[in-house]
Design a protein around this motif. Structure first.
Motif, PDB file in Angstrom:
ATOM      1  N   ALA A 131       0.848  -1.192   0.000  1.00  0.00           N
ATOM      2  CA  ALA A 131       0.000   0.000   0.000  1.00  0.00           C
ATOM      3  C   ALA A 131       0.884   1.243   0.000  1.00  0.00           C
ATOM      4  N   VAL A 132       0.343   2.320  -0.548  1.00  0.00           N
ATOM      5  CA  VAL A 132       1.085   3.582  -0.578  1.00  0.00           C
ATOM      6  C   VAL A 132       0.115   4.715  -0.272  1.00  0.00           C
ATOM      7  N   THR A 133       0.603   5.698   0.473  1.00  0.00           N
ATOM      8  CA  THR A 133      -0.209   6.872   0.811  1.00  0.00           C
ATOM      9  C   THR A 133       0.399   8.112   0.176  1.00  0.00           C
ATOM     10  N   LEU A 134      -0.413   8.835  -0.560  1.00  0.00           N
ATOM     11  CA  LEU A 134       0.026  10.069  -1.205  1.00  0.00           C
ATOM     12  C   LEU A 134      -0.609  11.242  -0.463  1.00  0.00           C
ATOM     13  N   ASP A 135       0.228  12.182  -0.057  1.00  0.00           N
ATOM     14  CA  ASP A 135      -0.247  13.282   0.775  1.00  0.00           C
ATOM     15  C   ASP A 135      -0.816  14.436  -0.048  1.00  0.00           C
ATOM     16  N   CYS A 136      -1.819  15.083   0.530  1.00  0.00           N
ATOM     17  CA  CYS A 136      -2.417  16.267  -0.094  1.00  0.00           C
ATOM     18  C   CYS A 136      -3.007  17.133   1.006  1.00  0.00           C
ATOM     19  N   THR A 137      -2.589  18.374   1.055  1.00  0.00           N
ATOM     20  CA  THR A 137      -3.196  19.312   1.990  1.00  0.00           C
ATOM     21  C   THR A 137      -3.697  20.522   1.217  1.00  0.00           C
ATOM     22  N   TYR A 138      -4.654  21.209   1.793  1.00  0.00           N
ATOM     23  CA  TYR A 138      -5.240  22.345   1.100  1.00  0.00           C
ATOM     24  C   TYR A 138      -5.545  23.443   2.111  1.00  0.00           C
ATOM     25  N   ASP A 139      -5.728  24.609   1.583  1.00  0.00           N
ATOM     26  CA  ASP A 139      -6.023  25.752   2.437  1.00  0.00           C
ATOM     27  C   ASP A 139      -7.148  26.538   1.776  1.00  0.00           C
ATOM     28  N   THR A 140      -8.263  26.668   2.461  1.00  0.00           N
ATOM     29  CA  THR A 140      -9.387  27.393   1.893  1.00  0.00           C
ATOM     30  C   THR A 140     -10.289  27.920   2.994  1.00  0.00           C
TER      31      THR A 140
ATOM     32  N   THR B  42     -14.299   5.747  -0.922  1.00  0.00           N
ATOM     33  CA  THR B  42     -13.542   4.576  -1.382  1.00  0.00           C
ATOM     34  C   THR B  42     -14.006   4.227  -2.788  1.00  0.00           C
ATOM     35  N   GLU B  43     -13.047   3.821  -3.615  1.00  0.00           N
ATOM     36  CA  GLU B  43     -13.323   3.377  -4.986  1.00  0.00           C
ATOM     37  C   GLU B  43     -12.376   2.233  -5.295  1.00  0.00           C
ATOM     38  N   GLY B  44     -12.838   1.021  -5.053  1.00  0.00           N
ATOM     39  CA  GLY B  44     -11.989  -0.141  -5.316  1.00  0.00           C
ATOM     40  C   GLY B  44     -10.744  -0.124  -4.447  1.00  0.00           C
ATOM     41  N   ARG B  45      -9.558  -0.104  -5.091  1.00  0.00           N
ATOM     42  CA  ARG B  45      -8.311  -0.103  -4.334  1.00  0.00           C
ATOM     43  C   ARG B  45      -7.911   1.289  -3.835  1.00  0.00           C
ATOM     44  N   TYR B  46      -8.699   2.282  -4.174  1.00  0.00           N
ATOM     45  CA  TYR B  46      -8.390   3.649  -3.762  1.00  0.00           C
ATOM     46  C   TYR B  46      -9.287   4.064  -2.605  1.00  0.00           C
ATOM     47  N   SER B  47      -8.688   4.700  -1.638  1.00  0.00           N
ATOM     48  CA  SER B  47      -9.463   5.280  -0.554  1.00  0.00           C
ATOM     49  C   SER B  47      -8.870   6.641  -0.217  1.00  0.00           C
ATOM     50  N   LEU B  48      -9.713   7.501   0.272  1.00  0.00           N
ATOM     51  CA  LEU B  48      -9.291   8.857   0.573  1.00  0.00           C
ATOM     52  C   LEU B  48      -9.404   9.067   2.075  1.00  0.00           C
ATOM     53  N   ASN B  49      -8.318   9.414   2.700  1.00  0.00           N
ATOM     54  CA  ASN B  49      -8.288   9.686   4.131  1.00  0.00           C
ATOM     55  C   ASN B  49      -8.512  11.190   4.307  1.00  0.00           C
TER      56      ASN B  49
ATOM     57  N   LYS C 103      -7.390  19.768   7.155  1.00  0.00           N
ATOM     58  CA  LYS C 103      -7.362  20.139   5.736  1.00  0.00           C
ATOM     59  C   LYS C 103      -6.412  19.240   4.957  1.00  0.00           C
ATOM     60  N   SER C 104      -6.636  17.954   5.126  1.00  0.00           N
ATOM     61  CA  SER C 104      -5.831  17.015   4.363  1.00  0.00           C
ATOM     62  C   SER C 104      -6.745  15.994   3.694  1.00  0.00           C
ATOM     63  N   ALA C 105      -6.301  15.502   2.560  1.00  0.00           N
ATOM     64  CA  ALA C 105      -7.078  14.542   1.766  1.00  0.00           C
ATOM     65  C   ALA C 105      -6.099  13.582   1.111  1.00  0.00           C
ATOM     66  N   ASN C 106      -5.557  12.684   1.906  1.00  0.00           N
ATOM     67  CA  ASN C 106      -4.525  11.768   1.412  1.00  0.00           C
ATOM     68  C   ASN C 106      -5.147  10.596   0.670  1.00  0.00           C
ATOM     69  N   LEU C 107      -4.498  10.195  -0.393  1.00  0.00           N
ATOM     70  CA  LEU C 107      -4.945   9.048  -1.186  1.00  0.00           C
ATOM     71  C   LEU C 107      -4.181   7.803  -0.749  1.00  0.00           C
ATOM     72  N   VAL C 108      -4.908   6.744  -0.524  1.00  0.00           N
ATOM     73  CA  VAL C 108      -4.291   5.463  -0.202  1.00  0.00           C
ATOM     74  C   VAL C 108      -4.583   4.491  -1.333  1.00  0.00           C
ATOM     75  N   ILE C 109      -3.521   3.937  -1.896  1.00  0.00           N
ATOM     76  CA  ILE C 109      -3.657   2.899  -2.919  1.00  0.00           C
ATOM     77  C   ILE C 109      -3.246   1.581  -2.276  1.00  0.00           C
ATOM     78  N   SER C 110      -4.166   0.658  -2.223  1.00  0.00           N
ATOM     79  CA  SER C 110      -3.840  -0.629  -1.609  1.00  0.00           C
ATOM     80  C   SER C 110      -3.409  -1.618  -2.694  1.00  0.00           C
ATOM     81  N   ALA C 111      -2.619  -2.591  -2.288  1.00  0.00           N
ATOM     82  CA  ALA C 111      -2.204  -3.665  -3.193  1.00  0.00           C
ATOM     83  C   ALA C 111      -1.720  -3.110  -4.529  1.00  0.00           C
TER      84      ALA C 111
END
Lengths: 122, 112
Positions: free
Chosen positions: B18-27, B60-67, B73-81
């Motif tokens: 699994a891998v987690t990709l970070d994303c933060t935002y400011d609004t 969640t969408e299949g192997r993708y989930s959004l934390n 203000k974060s929206a990290n993507l997790v790709i499993s397997a």
């Protein structure tokens, strides 16, 4: 789902010539379309908002005389790169908003992207 | 003005991990959407997952989930397997008032 096409998919031209890129919404109408530019290994940068029946709205720093946008109908927007130079070489992508996943769960339309046009100016 | 940040320019991940990709935002907008797109070398933007600002549950969408952590203000993507075909550029995008703003992107390389 909504489909957006772009033509051509790639183009090579000589410096000084003008190049026209078309963006079409194939199965829905779009009063607004967006044009992005993407340099290699970089993110998409919004260039302008194309408005059907009125003038386009350009983002800060984008030359409107250089990048002419015409939204002639509810399904077609064109971007013309005038007097292209090598520094204009880039990947150009358009998008159009339509009801989608975002709309179903909120008040945002989803953006549907075209496949992009790769422009190389020699 | 909104600002969206992806701090990881590139990542290597082993197949099936699994891998987690970070994303933060400011609004300051009360209503917005967060998207993740995959862009392979062909250039097309492939939709992966969406999270609305009012959504209570993580998408969640299949192997993708959004934390989604709204307060942070974060929206990290997790790709499993992870699969070899997951190798691509991944962009986080902030949508508000019909306009997208993209993060800088994260290049993911999946190794056997």
């Amino acid at each position: 789902g909504a489909v957006v096409s772009q033509h051509p998919s790639w183009v090579i031209c000589k410096s000084g010539t003008s190049v026209k890129i078309e963006c079409r919404s194939l199965d829905f109408q779009a009063t607004t379309m967006f044009w992005y530019r993407q340099f290699p290994k970089q993110s998409l940068m919004l260039m302008a908002t194309s408005n059907e029946g009125s003038k386009a709205t350009y983002e800060q720093g984008v030359e409107k005389d250089k990048f002419l946008i015409n939204h002639a109908s509810l399904t077609l927007s064109t971007l013309t790169v005038t007097s292209a130079h090598p520094e204009d070489s880039s990947f150009y992508i358009c998008s159009a908003p339509q009801r989608g996943r975002a709309s179903d769960r909120g008040d945002q339309d989803e953006q549907f992207f075209g496949p992009g046009t790769r422009l190389t100016v020699l | 003005a909104q600002k969206i940040t992806q701090t990881q320019p590139g990542m290597f991940v082993q197949e099936k991990e699994a891998v987690t990709l970070d994303c933060t935002y400011d609004t300051s907008d009360p209503s917005y959407g967060l998207f993740w797109y995959k862009q392979p070398s062909s250039g097309e933007m492939i939709f992966l997952i969406y999270q609305g600002s009012y959504d209570q549950q993580n998408a969640t969408e299949g192997r993708y989930s959004l934390n989604f952590q709204k307060a942070r203000k974060s929206a990290n993507l997790v790709i499993s397997a992870s699969q070899l075909g997951d190798s691509a550029m991944y962009f986080c995008a902030f949508l508000s008032w019909g306009k997208f703003q993209f993060g800088a992107g994260t290049q993911v390389v999946v190794t056997p």
